[in-house]
Design a protein around this motif. Structure first.
Motif, mmCIF file in Angstrom:
data_model
loop_
_atom_site.group_PDB
_atom_site.id
_atom_site.type_symbol
_atom_site.label_atom_id
_atom_site.label_comp_id
_atom_site.label_asym_id
_atom_site.label_seq_id
_atom_site.Cartn_x
_atom_site.Cartn_y
_atom_site.Cartn_z
ATOM 1 N N PRO A 76 61.026 37.898 39.396
ATOM 2 C CA PRO A 76 62.208 37.394 40.093
ATOM 3 C C PRO A 76 62.354 35.879 40.106
ATOM 4 C CG PRO A 76 60.512 37.956 41.667
ATOM 5 C CD PRO A 76 59.989 38.365 40.321
ATOM 6 N N ALA A 77 61.329 35.149 39.669
ATOM 7 C CA ALA A 77 61.390 33.692 39.711
ATOM 8 C C ALA A 77 60.450 33.119 38.663
ATOM 9 C CB ALA A 77 61.009 33.189 41.105
ATOM 10 N N ALA A 78 60.702 31.865 38.272
ATOM 11 C CA ALA A 78 59.830 31.198 37.311
ATOM 12 C C ALA A 78 58.418 31.113 37.868
ATOM 13 C CB ALA A 78 60.365 29.799 37.003
ATOM 14 N N GLY A 79 57.446 31.450 37.043
ATOM 15 C CA GLY A 79 56.051 31.409 37.462
ATOM 16 C C GLY A 79 55.574 32.621 38.217
ATOM 17 N N ALA A 80 56.463 33.594 38.435
ATOM 18 C CA ALA A 80 56.071 34.805 39.161
ATOM 19 C C ALA A 80 55.347 35.760 38.221
ATOM 20 C CB ALA A 80 57.298 35.489 39.754
ATOM 21 N N ASN A 190 48.249 18.133 48.435
ATOM 22 C CA ASN A 190 47.647 18.997 47.422
ATOM 23 C C ASN A 190 48.250 18.710 46.044
ATOM 24 O OD1 ASN A 190 46.038 21.388 46.636
ATOM 25 N ND2 ASN A 190 48.056 22.255 46.166
ATOM 26 N N PRO A 191 47.405 18.450 45.007
ATOM 27 C CA PRO A 191 47.933 18.155 43.676
ATOM 28 C C PRO A 191 48.796 19.305 43.156
ATOM 29 C CG PRO A 191 45.578 17.686 43.791
ATOM 30 C CD PRO A 191 45.933 18.412 45.045
ATOM 31 N N GLY A 192 49.863 18.927 42.465
ATOM 32 C CA GLY A 192 50.734 19.941 41.888
ATOM 33 C C GLY A 192 51.907 20.301 42.758
ATOM 34 N N GLY A 193 52.050 19.606 43.893
ATOM 35 C CA GLY A 193 53.191 19.883 44.748
ATOM 36 C C GLY A 193 52.898 20.969 45.766
ATOM 37 N N PRO A 212 49.675 21.544 37.585
ATOM 38 C CA PRO A 212 50.084 22.176 36.327
ATOM 39 C C PRO A 212 48.903 22.295 35.373
ATOM 40 C CG PRO A 212 51.680 20.513 36.994
ATOM 41 C CD PRO A 212 50.514 20.383 37.935
ATOM 42 N N GLY A 213 48.806 23.430 34.718
ATOM 43 C CA GLY A 213 47.687 23.692 33.819
ATOM 44 C C GLY A 213 46.495 24.300 34.512
ATOM 45 N N ALA A 214 46.490 24.262 35.841
ATOM 46 C CA ALA A 214 45.398 24.872 36.606
ATOM 47 C C ALA A 214 45.986 25.577 37.821
ATOM 48 C CB ALA A 214 44.375 23.812 37.018
ATOM 49 N N ARG A 215 47.084 26.275 37.591
ATOM 50 C CA ARG A 215 47.742 26.958 38.695
ATOM 51 C C ARG A 215 46.889 28.123 39.180
ATOM 52 N NH1 ARG A 215 51.416 24.191 41.176
ATOM 53 N NH2 ARG A 215 52.768 25.946 41.646
ATOM 54 N N ARG A 216 46.911 28.334 40.457
ATOM 55 C CA ARG A 216 46.187 29.445 41.068
ATOM 56 C C ARG A 216 47.165 30.304 41.849
ATOM 57 N NH1 ARG A 216 40.705 26.665 43.619
ATOM 58 N NH2 ARG A 216 39.914 25.750 41.672
ATOM 59 N N ARG A 217 46.754 31.542 42.078
ATOM 60 C CA ARG A 217 47.560 32.440 42.895
ATOM 61 C C ARG A 217 46.685 33.042 43.984
ATOM 62 N NH1 ARG A 217 49.569 35.052 37.829
ATOM 63 N NH2 ARG A 217 51.413 33.872 37.153
ATOM 64 N N ALA A 218 47.284 33.258 45.128
ATOM 65 C CA ALA A 218 46.596 33.920 46.242
ATOM 66 C C ALA A 218 47.571 34.914 46.870
ATOM 67 C CB ALA A 218 46.136 32.900 47.275
ATOM 68 N N ARG A 219 47.010 35.942 47.460
ATOM 69 C CA ARG A 219 47.839 36.933 48.138
ATOM 70 C C ARG A 219 47.619 36.825 49.644
ATOM 71 N NH1 ARG A 219 50.857 41.321 46.906
ATOM 72 N NH2 ARG A 219 51.151 42.764 48.625
ATOM 73 N N LEU A 220 48.726 36.750 50.383
ATOM 74 C CA LEU A 220 48.677 36.721 51.836
ATOM 75 C C LEU A 220 49.282 38.021 52.358
ATOM 76 C CD1 LEU A 220 49.868 33.056 52.571
ATOM 77 C CD2 LEU A 220 47.524 33.925 52.384
ATOM 78 N N ALA A 221 48.499 38.780 53.095
ATOM 79 C CA ALA A 221 48.951 40.082 53.594
ATOM 80 C C ALA A 221 49.698 39.912 54.912
ATOM 81 C CB ALA A 221 47.766 41.020 53.773
ATOM 82 N N PHE A 222 50.711 40.748 55.125
ATOM 83 C CA PHE A 222 51.394 40.797 56.408
ATOM 84 C C PHE A 222 50.520 41.568 57.410
ATOM 85 C CE2 PHE A 222 55.519 40.849 53.774
ATOM 86 C CZ PHE A 222 55.568 39.460 53.764
#
Length: 251
Positions: A76-80, A190-193, A212-222
């Motif tokens: 649904p979005a860039a980077g998703a 935090n670097p990267g915005g 950029p180039g070292a993007r990370r993802r995390a999941r936050l549960a409701f």
């Protein structure tokens, strides 16, 4: 908590995404308009005069046609991250009379379209029960039990996910970034915005952060799964508006 593989497949094939139909021993694939009914059966809305209608015509001695529905997620979005691809298969049969009328109501509940008024003249409805389901992601394929698929529910936020992400980014960017930094323990510089939400479902949010180039993802549960957009708004309001949350706790 996070969506189960069966829930992801149900979500992908619910009818909000483009689909291709592959028919056994027929040319193709064919673009197809489809939804799933409350039991997870696939409904196809097919023009009477079309290559797909011709391909769905059973051969002599056959009652129906083997079909595989192929649905690829559109992030649904860039980077998703993508939810992957769903493949569900079964034996498609044309519906007539009362069955077609009931199926048209099921189709309209998922995707209202005026073409349903022409079922029986310009369009036919076909249906198949899913006898095999597979979920493909990151170069791996996982088989999904048809019973688990039938019992799972499509994610209620998936149809409006893109709009939800756009609203968070356009109207609540500072509050969202502050909340995510607090949850992830990130510094304000935090670097990267600022971190941002790139996917959202009934169980939680996927967040992207880092340079950029070292993007990370995390999941936050409701705290608990949400059932619709309105419940999500009620859940997010105290999360994003700290003063509102403090006010609620003080009552």
């Amino acid at each position: 908590m996070r969506p189960s593989p069966a829930e992801i497949v149900r979500t992908l094939v619910a009818g909000r995404l483009p689909a291709l139909a592959h028919l056994a021993h027929r040319p193709g694939p064919h673009h197809v308009r489809h939804v799933t009914d409350p039991e997870g059966r696939v409904l196809l809305l097919v023009p009477v005069v079309s290559d797909l209608a011709a391909a769905l015509r059973p051969a002599d001695g056959e009652a129906d046609v083997a079909l595989v529905l192929d649905v690829l997620d559109l992030p649904p979005a860039a980077g998703a991250p993508s939810l992957g691809r769903a493949w569900v298969s079964g034996w498609a049969a044309r519906l007539d009379g009362d069955e077609a009328r009931r199926a048209a109501l099921d189709f309209a509940a998922a995707e209202p379209t005026g073409d349903l008024l022409d079922v029986g003249t310009r369009f036919h409805l076909f249906r198949f029960e899913v006898v095999e389901a597979r979920w493909e992601r990151a170069d791996s394929v996982r088989r999904i039990d048809p019973g688990a698929y039938a019992e799972a529910e499509p994610d209620p936020l998936h149809p409006v996910e893109a709009e939800l992400l756009a609203d968070l980014a356009d109207h609540h960017a500072d509050q969202v970034a502050g909340y995510l930094r607090r949850q992830l323990g990130l510094a304000d510089d935090n670097p990267g915005g600022p971190p941002r939400v790139v996917r959202i479902d009934r169980y939680g949010m996927v967040v992207a952060y880092g340079r950029p180039g070292a993007r990370r993802r995390a999941r936050l549960a409701f705290p608990q799964p949400v059932s619709d957009h309105a419940e999500l708004a009620r859940l997010l309001h105290p999360m994003l508006c700290r003063h509102a949350g403090a006010s609620e706790r003080s009552r």
